[in-house]
Enzyme design. Sequence first.
Site, PDB file in Angstrom:
ATOM      1  N   CYS A 124       0.866  -1.178   0.000  1.00  0.00           N
ATOM      2  CA  CYS A 124       0.000   0.000   0.000  1.00  0.00           C
ATOM      3  C   CYS A 124       0.905   1.231   0.000  1.00  0.00           C
ATOM      4  O   CYS A 124       2.087   1.130  -0.312  1.00  0.00           O
ATOM      5  CB  CYS A 124      -0.983  -0.008   1.176  1.00  0.00           C
ATOM      6  SG  CYS A 124      -0.269   0.215   2.821  1.00  0.00           S
ATOM      7  N   ARG A 160      -3.326  -0.649   5.322  1.00  0.00           N
ATOM      8  CA  ARG A 160      -3.901  -1.714   4.502  1.00  0.00           C
ATOM      9  C   ARG A 160      -2.979  -2.907   4.307  1.00  0.00           C
ATOM     10  O   ARG A 160      -3.385  -4.056   4.524  1.00  0.00           O
ATOM     11  CB  ARG A 160      -4.321  -1.154   3.139  1.00  0.00           C
ATOM     12  CG  ARG A 160      -5.408  -0.097   3.241  1.00  0.00           C
ATOM     13  CD  ARG A 160      -5.645   0.607   1.935  1.00  0.00           C
ATOM     14  NE  ARG A 160      -4.498   1.444   1.581  1.00  0.00           N
ATOM     15  CZ  ARG A 160      -4.369   2.098   0.439  1.00  0.00           C
ATOM     16  NH1 ARG A 160      -5.294   1.997  -0.486  1.00  0.00           N
ATOM     17  NH2 ARG A 160      -3.323   2.857   0.205  1.00  0.00           N
ATOM     18  N   ASP A 195      -8.220   3.754   1.531  1.00  0.00           N
ATOM     19  CA  ASP A 195      -7.223   4.023   2.565  1.00  0.00           C
ATOM     20  C   ASP A 195      -7.944   4.565   3.796  1.00  0.00           C
ATOM     21  O   ASP A 195      -8.511   5.651   3.754  1.00  0.00           O
ATOM     22  CB  ASP A 195      -6.197   5.034   2.049  1.00  0.00           C
ATOM     23  CG  ASP A 195      -5.007   5.188   2.984  1.00  0.00           C
ATOM     24  OD1 ASP A 195      -5.098   4.763   4.162  1.00  0.00           O
ATOM     25  OD2 ASP A 195      -3.984   5.733   2.544  1.00  0.00           O
TER      26      ASP A 195
END
Length: 150
Positions: free
Chosen positions: A8, A14, A121
């Site tokens: 990420c 994440r 996100d």
Amino acid sequence: MTKILMVCLGNICRSPLAHGILESKLSSDKFTVDSAGTGDYHIGQLPDHRSIATAKANGIDISGQRCRQFERSDFDTYDIIYVMDHSNYDNVVKLARNSDDISKVQLILKYVSSSSQEVPDPYWGTSEDFDEVFTLLNDACENIAKNLTQ
């Protein structure tokens, strides 16, 4: 041994969750899972406390992970590279040396029937946003694990 990398932006929200989730679904004898970020913002730090809490609430401990930045050499180390969104995909592919490197990179949500191919996100969000991300990633990782172990 199949080596898998989750990527990420900052490697604190994440990808640490995806790393922990997939790792919990695969045999450590046959698979290695790790994570990285495309940015260098959090190198050496723990995952975000909300990611740690969300994982813990779901029986997964990611508190031993440390953030690191994706490197070109990761193409040599890992067999499969799952990215969380199109921006991560573009940033990773920019470092690719050839079509073999590019062929290793995939959007993680291609494995779920979601309205989006991007994992949102949750960094600026609430704990509920982290729960939503966990659910998306858990569904994707469940399907990935099934595909890898068939």
